[in-house]
Motif scaffolding. Structure first.
Motif, PDB file in Angstrom:
ATOM      1  N   THR B 156      21.009  30.852  71.813  1.00 34.55           N
ATOM      2  CA  THR B 156      22.267  31.299  72.032  1.00 34.55           C
ATOM      3  C   THR B 156      22.836  30.731  73.308  1.00 34.55           C
ATOM      4  N   LEU B 157      22.385  30.020  74.281  1.00 37.23           N
ATOM      5  CA  LEU B 157      22.886  29.349  75.369  1.00 37.23           C
ATOM      6  C   LEU B 157      23.990  30.264  76.055  1.00 37.23           C
ATOM      7  N   SER B 162      23.089  29.800  81.406  1.00 36.98           N
ATOM      8  CA  SER B 162      22.972  28.365  80.973  1.00 36.98           C
ATOM      9  C   SER B 162      23.531  27.428  81.764  1.00 36.98           C
ATOM     10  N   THR B 163      24.686  27.815  82.329  1.00 35.86           N
ATOM     11  CA  THR B 163      25.634  26.842  83.146  1.00 35.86           C
ATOM     12  C   THR B 163      25.240  26.848  84.481  1.00 35.86           C
ATOM     13  N   ARG B 164      24.679  27.692  85.065  1.00 38.58           N
ATOM     14  CA  ARG B 164      24.673  27.849  86.533  1.00 38.58           C
ATOM     15  C   ARG B 164      23.153  27.955  87.075  1.00 38.58           C
ATOM     16  N   ALA B 165      22.317  28.981  86.367  1.00 39.32           N
ATOM     17  CA  ALA B 165      21.056  29.387  86.824  1.00 39.32           C
ATOM     18  C   ALA B 165      19.953  28.635  86.337  1.00 39.32           C
ATOM     19  N   VAL B 174      22.020  20.639  74.289  1.00 37.67           N
ATOM     20  CA  VAL B 174      23.512  20.968  73.998  1.00 37.67           C
ATOM     21  C   VAL B 174      24.065  19.742  73.372  1.00 37.67           C
ATOM     22  N   VAL B 175      23.974  18.649  73.910  1.00 41.09           N
ATOM     23  CA  VAL B 175      24.602  17.673  73.433  1.00 41.09           C
ATOM     24  C   VAL B 175      24.012  17.234  72.133  1.00 41.09           C
ATOM     25  N   GLY B 176      22.642  17.438  71.925  1.00 42.45           N
ATOM     26  CA  GLY B 176      21.755  17.093  70.619  1.00 42.45           C
ATOM     27  C   GLY B 176      22.506  18.048  69.531  1.00 42.45           C
ATOM     28  N   VAL B 177      22.713  19.366  69.762  1.00 45.16           N
ATOM     29  CA  VAL B 177      23.312  20.361  69.076  1.00 45.16           C
ATOM     30  C   VAL B 177      24.568  20.104  68.544  1.00 45.16           C
ATOM     31  N   PHE B 178      25.504  19.564  69.753  1.00 50.27           N
ATOM     32  CA  PHE B 178      26.943  19.277  69.329  1.00 50.27           C
ATOM     33  C   PHE B 178      26.773  18.138  68.558  1.00 50.27           C
ATOM     34  N   ILE B 179      26.077  16.844  68.594  1.00 51.22           N
ATOM     35  CA  ILE B 179      26.314  16.053  67.911  1.00 51.22           C
ATOM     36  C   ILE B 179      25.881  16.348  66.387  1.00 51.22           C
ATOM     37  N   SER B 180      24.747  16.987  66.148  1.00 52.36           N
ATOM     38  CA  SER B 180      24.198  17.264  64.750  1.00 52.36           C
ATOM     39  C   SER B 180      25.275  18.259  64.171  1.00 52.36           C
ATOM     40  N   ILE B 236      30.470  24.187  77.680  1.00 48.14           N
ATOM     41  CA  ILE B 236      29.350  24.462  78.326  1.00 48.14           C
ATOM     42  C   ILE B 236      28.853  23.173  79.053  1.00 48.14           C
ATOM     43  N   VAL B 237      28.742  22.056  78.484  1.00 54.05           N
ATOM     44  CA  VAL B 237      28.337  20.636  79.047  1.00 54.05           C
ATOM     45  C   VAL B 237      29.081  20.396  80.275  1.00 54.05           C
ATOM     46  N   VAL B 238      30.640  20.526  79.957  1.00 50.48           N
ATOM     47  CA  VAL B 238      31.414  20.416  80.993  1.00 50.48           C
ATOM     48  C   VAL B 238      31.117  21.261  82.305  1.00 50.48           C
ATOM     49  N   GLU B 239      31.029  22.613  82.069  1.00 49.03           N
ATOM     50  CA  GLU B 239      30.823  23.575  82.964  1.00 49.03           C
ATOM     51  C   GLU B 239      29.512  23.320  83.928  1.00 49.03           C
ATOM     52  N   ARG B 240      28.469  22.802  83.083  1.00 52.56           N
ATOM     53  CA  ARG B 240      27.344  22.574  83.725  1.00 52.56           C
ATOM     54  C   ARG B 240      27.325  21.199  84.734  1.00 52.56           C
TER      55      ARG B 240
END
Lengths: 227, 586
Positions: B156-157, B162-165, B174-180, B236-240
């Motif tokens: 569930t990310l 997921s973004t800081r800790a 996350v990029v993999g899930v985004f692309i799929s 999420i990716v941008v934030e991290r």
């Protein structure tokens, strides 16, 4: 297959060109629906924070360059016009006009990106960025007005993500327009297959329409703010 | 020739030598690797997906094995707590995004939707191939993130963890899930346009097989929900990556907003997973009870109903996250509402079975397993939709058991039912009837052993995702792990006998189950363009009572049933004896 009697642009798995064009049109409209939901997530999140932090958003918005954004808006609206004229040229079989209109559209889109690039450079130079690079003068300004500088950064996050994703869409659009230009130059867009131009134009109009929402949300939110 | 199913041993004798050269079909039309990698044939792309998701199913299964083995002891049996977090995340990500979501739509949807509606291909064959490449690119990134050390956030990310800790490989995963996700959109768009515009003459909406209706509803969700999770994951990716973000509470952001946006996709996504399974069940139950479906329109529209209502109840995942009480009340009510179309389906399936001439071949056993397990999974869902009980059961093993009953007991069963039902059509070979029945029973038994104890420990308060638990829960966790081992063996069996059937299985006739759909009018395996001439549809999809297919011709003798209505009423057609290729009348 009995494709020999058919138009050369008819793909083998369709019964006739009518079916092929109907599929292509429905497909692009469905794709536009996904695009609207893609940006819809961002617009929804923006709306929520805009309602929560109206003054911070106004202050942050007032620092963006409205002149460049207005010029860019004019570029995009004009490009939508030339794109529509390209459909007309394709329908009438005017290959020269088709290529001309497509090239003007691509040029206007490129001009948009160039202006956008200068605008980003200016923002970076003035440290109008979220995160560690956030300018101290913006911080102090917010504090002096009794506002939370963190929420100024939140607005800037939206600004960069929304215009960034929109910019990527513009680049994809330029690619598609140049591809159609190439196809038109090769002569593979006869009048009965003008829907190829129409489909690219639908995408292009969507990119344009999204900008027409981004412009007021990002640039005009703080238009009444005095410094 | 006798019917080549039923009495065969595990490995049947090799087929007799063929007098004629094999007719050109989609499988023997080119053998090079490029003929597969650059194919635009929807059937070959379906096979590409089948092979890929089978690999991801094994990968997700291994991660599940690690989780279950570790829970054998209260303080963790085999791995560290950190590795445990990575194992259950890998299990969730692999199974949800790379197995369940593409399972039926991308394999059977790709393969059979054009055949079922009488089309030569999907509307956009190149887009279809592109979807597989996009899917594989996403999958490779996700697998790389697992191999490079894994993600420990859970599938569930949730930010801000997921973004800081989190110190794990969140970004590639996350990029993999985004692309799929884009491959899912492409498949959904393709199937939807195909159903709208490519139907054969006479194939009206009221004559569409229910599998097609189910896939239509699924595609609607894929199309409208996936973009929202795409933008959420991007944030999420941008934030991290940039250290800035929209869900970051340190700059005024709201993590609850992430949960809203995430579940706006991920709750409808569970209907992406279950609806195609329901479609398969509607096909199989009617075929193996030799009866017309009971309540065709109710089953068809309940699929659309589930898709639409499914969009309106995402926040029931957030009852204890601090959302408004009034919002929670509304979402609770809407969550119960989705039980109505689901129940309509179950009642209609049951009524279809009533007084049918039921034969228990493997697809039917899987389907009956589906109905039973789905009822349990669905009813326990109501416990969780109820606000009061959800406070008690939230984030416990009760929830784990509930969604595994629906996802595994429902969707994976449906997937296996479809695989066994359509395998002869896809490969042209019959598999071992006896071994497939045994596998179905082992899977159902193993499933019960695995997940029934989890209801109990969940109700008594064991939280999900914890590596440790009190000693009194150990016996139930041991039972669950034992059941998972049985389940694992059950899942390995089809891999063996289906693979063997490719080499040793008897040749499948065009219509081995005596089914009515258009896909059975193509030879097994189908020719490159499915139909020589566009078929003309003259009747509904399930005319088992009078024994005619959708083109109005008599059905062949059904396997294991003495009574053929077609013969009784004197209807014969070019479908003729079972082992002949059928002609397609135009």
């Amino acid at each position: 297959m009995s494709a020999s009697t058919h138009s050369p642009v008819l793909k083998h798995h369709f019964e006739d060109l009518g079916q092929q064009h109907a599929c292509e049109r429905l497909g692009i409209w469905m794709f536009l629906a996904t695009e609207i939901l893609f940006f819809g997530g961002l617009f929804g999140a923006y709306a929520m924070y805009r309602i929560w932090y109206p003054h911070e958003f106004e202050l942050a918005s007032s620092h963006l360059n409205r002149t460049l954004a207005t010029i860019n808006t004019i570029f995009l609206i004009t490009s939508s016009l030339t794109m529509t004229l390209a459909i007309r040229s394709a329908k009438l079989g005017q290959r020269g006009a088709l290529i001309g209109n497509l090239l003007i559209t691509a040029a206007l889109a490129t001009a948009f990106m160039v202006v956008k690039g200068f605008e980003y450079a200016e923002d970076f130079h003035e440290q109008l960025v979220p995160g560690p690079g956030f300018g101290t003068h913006y911080h102090q300004e917010a504090v002096s007005r009794g506002l939370d500088p963190a929420k100024i950064q939140l607005f800037l996050c939206f600004y960069y993500v929304m215009t960034g994703i929109h910019g990527i869409h513009i680049l994809v659009g330029i690619g598609c327009i140049l591809w159609v230009t190439w196809e038109a130059w090769r002569g593979t867009i006869p009048p009965e297959n003008y829907s190829t131009v129409e489909i690219v134009s639908l995408y292009w109009h969507l990119v344009d329409a999204i900008w027409l929402f981004l412009m007021p949300l990002l640039y005009l939110a703080g238009a009444g703010m005095k410094h | 020739m006798s019917i080549a199913i039923g009495q065969q041993g595990p490995i049947a004798a090799p087929p007799p030598p063929e007098p004629d050269p094999l007719p050109v079909n989609y499988l023997n039309n080119g053998y090079s690797i490029w003929s597969w990698l650059f194919t635009v044939d929807h059937k070959r792309i379906g096979i590409l997906y089948l092979v890929s998701i089978s690999i991801f199913f094994v990968a997700g299964g291994i991660a599940a094995g690690v989780v279950r083995l570790n829970l054998l002891q209260p303080d963790g049996a085999i791995v560290t707590e950190d590795a445990y977090n990575r194992a259950f995340t890998a299990h969730g990500v692999m199974m949800l995004f790379f197995f369940l979501i593409p399972a039926v739509p991308a394999v059977f949807g790709n393969f059979f939707i054009p055949m079922m509606i009488g089309a030569k291909d999907l509307a956009f064959p190149k887009l279809n191939l592109a979807s597989w490449y996009v899917f594989m690119l996403g999958a490779i990134l996700a697998i790389w993130s697992v191999l490079a050390g894994g993600i420990d956030t859970g599938w569930t990310l949730y930010p801000p963890y997921s973004t800081r800790a989190s110190q794990s490989h969140v970004i590639p995963g996350v990029v993999g899930v985004f692309i799929s996700g884009f491959s899912s959109i492409m498949t959904g768009l393709n199937i939807m346009v195909t159903i709208h515009k490519m139907r054969a003459p006479g194939m009206t909406w009221g004559r569409l097989p229910l599998f097609v209706w189910a896939l239509y509803a699924t595609s609607l969700i894929q199309l409208l929900a996936t973009p929202v999770v795409a933008i959420t994951l991007l944030l999420i990716v941008v934030e991290r990556m940039m250290g800035v973000g929209i869900f970051d509470p340190t700059i005024g952001g709201d993590p609850i907003l992430f949960q809203h946006m995430f579940w706006f996709y991920s709750h409808p996504a569970v209907y992406i997973m279950i609806l195609p399974g329901m479609g398969v069940i509607s096909e199989v139950l009617t075929c193996f009870s030799r009866k017309n479906i009971f309540g065709y329109h109710a089953v068809a529209w309940s699929s659309v109903g589930i898709a639409v209502v499914g969009f309106l109840l995402w926040a029931h995942h957030m009852f204890v996250a601090g959302i408004s009480f009034y919002a929670a009340l509304l979402f609770s009510l809407l969550s119960m509402l989705v039980a109505v179309p689901s129940a309509i389906k179950v009642f209609n399936w049951t009524a279809t079975l009533y007084r049918g001439s039921i034969s228990f071949h493997a697809p039917m056993l899987f389907s009956l397993g589906f109905v039973v397990l789905f009822i349990i999974g669905g009813l326990t869902g109501l416990f969780l939709a109820t606000l009061g009980t959800d406070i008690h059961l939230h984030d416990t093993y009760f929830v784990v058991a509930h969604f595994h009953f629906v996802m595994v007991g429902g969707m994976v069963m449906g997937y296996f039912a479809g695989l066994h039902y359509w395998w002869p059509k896809m490969t042209g070979r019959m598999y071992s009837d006896w071994w497939s029945r045994v596998a179905a029973i082992i899977i159902i038994v193993g499933f019960f052993f695995t997940f029934i104890p989890q209801f109990y420990i969940g109700y008594h308060g064991m939280p999900r995702r914890y590596p440790n638990y009190p000693h009194e829960f150990q016996i139930f966790n041991v039972m669950s792990t034992a059941g998972a081992s049985i389940l694992g063996i059950g899942y390995l069996m089809p891999a063996v006998y289906l693979t063997l059937s490719l080499f040793y299985g008897p040749k499948a006739p065009a219509n081995p189950w005596s089914a009515t759909g258009l896909e059975w009018q193509c030879p097994s395996p189908p020719s490159v363009h499915n139909f020589d001439k566009t078929p003309v549809v003259v009747c509904g999809p399930y005319e088992y009572a009078i024994g005619v297919d959708q083109m109005g011709r008599g059905l062949p003798e059904p396997p294991g049933v003495d009574d053929n209505p077609a013969r009784r009423s004197g209807i014969t057609g070019p479908a003729g004896p079972m082992n002949k290729e059928t002609e397609v009348v135009g």
